[in-house]
Design an enzyme around this catalytic site. Structure first.
Site, PDB file in Angstrom:
ATOM      1  N   ARG A 178       0.829  -1.231   0.000  1.00 49.52           N
ATOM      2  CA  ARG A 178       0.000   0.000   0.000  1.00 49.52           C
ATOM      3  C   ARG A 178       0.858   1.274   0.000  1.00 49.52           C
ATOM      4  O   ARG A 178       0.558   2.242   0.705  1.00 49.52           O
ATOM      5  CB  ARG A 178      -0.966   0.029   1.195  1.00 49.52           C
ATOM      6  CG  ARG A 178      -1.900  -1.139   1.285  1.00 49.52           C
ATOM      7  CD  ARG A 178      -2.888  -1.250   0.140  1.00 49.52           C
ATOM      8  NE  ARG A 178      -3.626  -2.482   0.245  1.00 49.52           N
ATOM      9  CZ  ARG A 178      -3.260  -3.629  -0.337  1.00 49.52           C
ATOM     10  NH1 ARG A 178      -2.185  -3.683  -1.117  1.00 49.52           N
ATOM     11  NH2 ARG A 178      -3.977  -4.710  -0.191  1.00 49.52           N
ATOM     12  N   SER A 228     -10.752  -1.447   3.939  1.00 50.54           N
ATOM     13  CA  SER A 228     -10.039  -1.673   5.201  1.00 50.54           C
ATOM     14  C   SER A 228      -9.592  -0.325   5.735  1.00 50.54           C
ATOM     15  O   SER A 228      -8.853   0.392   5.060  1.00 50.54           O
ATOM     16  CB  SER A 228      -8.795  -2.532   4.974  1.00 50.54           C
ATOM     17  OG  SER A 228      -9.171  -3.782   4.519  1.00 50.54           O
ATOM     18  N   GLU A 298      -5.068   3.000   6.647  1.00 51.22           N
ATOM     19  CA  GLU A 298      -4.850   2.790   5.208  1.00 51.22           C
ATOM     20  C   GLU A 298      -5.602   3.876   4.429  1.00 51.22           C
ATOM     21  O   GLU A 298      -5.138   4.395   3.425  1.00 51.22           O
ATOM     22  CB  GLU A 298      -5.361   1.411   4.783  1.00 51.22           C
ATOM     23  CG  GLU A 298      -5.254   1.208   3.270  1.00 51.22           C
ATOM     24  CD  GLU A 298      -5.563  -0.202   2.802  1.00 51.22           C
ATOM     25  OE1 GLU A 298      -5.277  -1.161   3.545  1.00 51.22           O
ATOM     26  OE2 GLU A 298      -6.082  -0.334   1.682  1.00 51.22           O
TER      27      GLU A 298
HETATM   28  C1  LIG Z   1     -15.753  -2.054  -0.185  1.00 47.25           C
HETATM   29  C2  LIG Z   1     -14.291  -1.752  -0.446  1.00 47.25           C
HETATM   30  C3  LIG Z   1     -13.398  -2.799  -0.660  1.00 47.25           C
HETATM   31  C4  LIG Z   1     -12.046  -2.529  -0.896  1.00 47.25           C
HETATM   32  N1  LIG Z   1     -11.196  -3.584  -1.121  1.00 47.25           N
HETATM   33  C5  LIG Z   1      -9.882  -3.337  -1.353  1.00 47.25           C
HETATM   34  C6  LIG Z   1      -8.971  -4.425  -1.603  1.00 47.25           C
HETATM   35  O1  LIG Z   1      -9.342  -5.594  -1.645  1.00 47.25           O
HETATM   36  N2  LIG Z   1      -7.665  -4.115  -1.798  1.00 47.25           N
HETATM   37  C7  LIG Z   1      -7.199  -2.828  -1.787  1.00 47.25           C
HETATM   38  O2  LIG Z   1      -5.998  -2.605  -1.983  1.00 47.25           O
HETATM   39  N3  LIG Z   1      -8.040  -1.783  -1.567  1.00 47.25           N
HETATM   40  C8  LIG Z   1      -9.353  -2.000  -1.359  1.00 47.25           C
HETATM   41  N4  LIG Z   1     -10.213  -0.958  -1.136  1.00 47.25           N
HETATM   42  C9  LIG Z   1      -9.682   0.433  -1.092  1.00 47.25           C
HETATM   43  C10 LIG Z   1      -9.718   1.170  -2.460  1.00 47.25           C
HETATM   44  O3  LIG Z   1     -10.726   0.634  -3.279  1.00 47.25           O
HETATM   45  C11 LIG Z   1      -8.368   1.087  -3.178  1.00 47.25           C
HETATM   46  O4  LIG Z   1      -7.335   1.683  -2.433  1.00 47.25           O
HETATM   47  C12 LIG Z   1      -8.437   1.763  -4.557  1.00 47.25           C
HETATM   48  O5  LIG Z   1      -7.286   1.426  -5.285  1.00 47.25           O
HETATM   49  C13 LIG Z   1      -8.560   3.296  -4.492  1.00 47.25           C
HETATM   50  O6  LIG Z   1      -8.815   3.766  -5.813  1.00 47.25           O
HETATM   51  P1  LIG Z   1      -9.694   5.071  -6.078  1.00 47.25           P
HETATM   52  O7  LIG Z   1      -9.727   5.293  -7.542  1.00 47.25           O
HETATM   53  O8  LIG Z   1     -10.997   4.961  -5.402  1.00 47.25           O
HETATM   54  O9  LIG Z   1      -8.772   6.175  -5.403  1.00 47.25           O
HETATM   55  P2  LIG Z   1      -9.189   7.307  -4.353  1.00 47.25           P
HETATM   56  O10 LIG Z   1      -9.724   6.662  -3.120  1.00 47.25           O
HETATM   57  O11 LIG Z   1     -10.017   8.348  -4.988  1.00 47.25           O
HETATM   58  O12 LIG Z   1      -7.757   7.905  -4.035  1.00 47.25           O
HETATM   59  C14 LIG Z   1      -6.806   7.160  -3.294  1.00 47.25           C
HETATM   60  C15 LIG Z   1      -5.468   7.906  -3.365  1.00 47.25           C
HETATM   61  O13 LIG Z   1      -4.984   7.832  -4.702  1.00 47.25           O
HETATM   62  C16 LIG Z   1      -4.736   9.120  -5.227  1.00 47.25           C
HETATM   63  N5  LIG Z   1      -5.103   9.078  -6.656  1.00 47.25           N
HETATM   64  C17 LIG Z   1      -6.223   8.551  -7.196  1.00 47.25           C
HETATM   65  N6  LIG Z   1      -6.181   8.630  -8.539  1.00 47.25           N
HETATM   66  C18 LIG Z   1      -5.018   9.256  -8.858  1.00 47.25           C
HETATM   67  C19 LIG Z   1      -4.396   9.657 -10.074  1.00 47.25           C
HETATM   68  N7  LIG Z   1      -4.944   9.432 -11.288  1.00 47.25           N
HETATM   69  N8  LIG Z   1      -3.197  10.284  -9.995  1.00 47.25           N
HETATM   70  C20 LIG Z   1      -2.602  10.508  -8.803  1.00 47.25           C
HETATM   71  N9  LIG Z   1      -3.141  10.169  -7.631  1.00 47.25           N
HETATM   72  C21 LIG Z   1      -4.329   9.545  -7.643  1.00 47.25           C
HETATM   73  C22 LIG Z   1      -5.590  10.076  -4.390  1.00 47.25           C
HETATM   74  O14 LIG Z   1      -5.001  11.339  -4.321  1.00 47.25           O
HETATM   75  C23 LIG Z   1      -5.608   9.387  -3.022  1.00 47.25           C
HETATM   76  O15 LIG Z   1      -4.490   9.762  -2.245  1.00 47.25           O
HETATM   77  C24 LIG Z   1     -11.572  -1.182  -0.922  1.00 47.25           C
HETATM   78  C25 LIG Z   1     -12.479  -0.143  -0.724  1.00 47.25           C
HETATM   79  C26 LIG Z   1     -13.833  -0.409  -0.507  1.00 47.25           C
HETATM   80  C27 LIG Z   1     -14.787   0.738  -0.325  1.00 47.25           C
END
Ligand SMILES: Cc1cc2nc3c(=O)[nH]c(=O)nc-3n(C[C@H](O)[C@H](O)[C@H](O)COP(=O)(O)OP(=O)(O)OC[C@H]3O[C@@H](n4cnc5c(N)ncnc54)[C@H](O)[C@@H]3O)c2cc1C
Length: 304
Positions: A178, A228, A298
């Site tokens: 992460r 998480s 996280e």
């Molecule tokens: C129900 C549920 C289940 C989940 N299961 C998992 C799992 O199994 N494994 C896991 O690792 N995570 C999991 N997650 C957490 C999350 O889905 C991941 O971390 C995911 O990769 C975040 O992506 P996002 O596009 O939503 O980013 P965001 O939440 O919008 O952003 C996360 C971070 O990334 C940065 N960011 C986003 N896009 C960009 C970009 N294009 N350029 C630069 N920075 C950027 C943002 O600034 C922020 O700091 C889960 C979440 C939920 C709600």
């Protein structure tokens, strides 16, 4: 600074519908909490992005993806919140592997579906991670024993300091659990080259179905949450310690430690970001007191 003129400039580049003033961030986060962003924009191409960065004055810029790993505080985010929504991809079949170039704005579940339909295997693990490719690359998201670092060949990003585009190799992404090169840098991830293999559509579907069932069984997806809440511990399972500390069901305001999965804080009933943050702190303190283990968030905290 003349915000009015700046907003007009943004609208002329992006179109009125992609520029919103005082946008409530609860609409853009899976926790469904958070105050307003002063300005919220959606940008769907590198060209528009470059123009935006050229017009950027001394205004803070916050990048988000699908909002599935962020908690926006109740007083919102000053400056501009930018969601990069480019969604193109290409698939190239080689002798030994399959190269997929994917824009950062693509949602994982969608790409997983497309790859399955094209009999491309290797992205099944991410099919249920509810974010974008950009967010997954940034977080080195992972599940079921695989992480983004296992499938990335290279990543292209825009450096916000000088508006230059760079392409870096997997090694240069400095992936850890992460964690990545991109964290706390002023960059926007634009796209990535991912490496997969040819597979059997039915096998890919069966794996994705199995993973989906596991999630439905174990995760409180019926309530808004941010995945998480805490990172995995070094040599211990965080959720297990929270459970053993007797914290399942513990509530502060509208936030609750899920009874289904102790690693998830859920928005049970109109929670505020403050409720979620206070509950997180309470969990951290209790786990430290009872097991002498420090647990780290996280979920990434944004705003004020
Ligand atoms: C129900 C549920 C289940 C989940 N299961 C998992 C799992 O199994 N494994 C896991 O690792 N995570 C999991 N997650 C957490 C999350 O889905 C991941 O971390 C995911 O990769 C975040 O992506 P996002 O596009 O939503 O980013 P965001 O939440 O919008 O952003 C996360 C971070 O990334 C940065 N960011 C986003 N896009 C960009 C970009 N294009 N350029 C630069 N920075 C950027 C943002 O600034 C922020 O700091 C889960 C979440 C939920 C709600």
């Amino acid at each position: 600074m003349d915000n009015k003129k700046y907003i007009e400039d943004l609208k002329s580049i992006l179109g009125n519908e992609n520029v919103r003033v005082n946008e409530n961030m609860s609409k853009h986060t899976t926790f469904r909490v958070g105050g307003n962003a002063d300005i919220y924009i959606e940008v769907d191409s590198i060209e528009k992005l470059s123009k935006i960065i050229e017009t950027k004055r001394n205004i803070p810029l916050t990048i988000i993806g699908n909002g599935s790993n962020i908690l926006v505080k109740d007083n919102g985010i000053r400056g501009v919140v930018l969601k990069y929504t480019a969604k193109n991809f290409t698939i190239n079949y080689n002798e030994d592997d399959v190269e997929v170039e994917a824009d950062a704005g693509i949602v994982n579940a969608y790409l997983a579906q497309v790859l399955m339909n094209n009999s491309v295997s290797g992205f099944e693990f991410a099919s249920g991670i509810p974010g974008t490719i950009g967010g997954a690359i940034y977080m080195n998201a992972g599940a079921y024993g695989k992480e983004m670092k296992d499938i990335i060949f290279n990543v292209t990003y825009l450096d916000l300091n000088d508006n230059t585009i760079h392409c870096i190799s997997n090694d240069e992404c400095k992936y850890e659990y992460r964690n990545s090169f991109f964290m706390n840098k002023e960059v926007i991830i634009l796209k990535a080259m991912l490496l997969f293999t040819k597979g059997e559509k039915n096998d890919i579907k069966a794996t994705m179905d199995k993973y989906r069932e596991k999630r439905v069984e174990s995760q409180p997806i019926e309530f808004p949450n941010g995945g998480s809440t805490f990172k995995r511990g070094d040599g211990f399972i965080t959720a297990k310690l929270i459970d053993e500390a007797g914290l399942k069901g513990k509530r502060i305001g509208g936030a609750e430690i899920s009874k289904k999965h102790a690693g998830f804080i859920i928005n049970k009933d109109n929670a505020t970001a403050k409720d979620i943050l206070e509950l997180s702190k309470y969990v951290q303190d209790e786990v430290l007191k009872k097991f002498n283990k420090k647990i780290e968030l996280e979920v990434r905290i944004l705003g004020e």
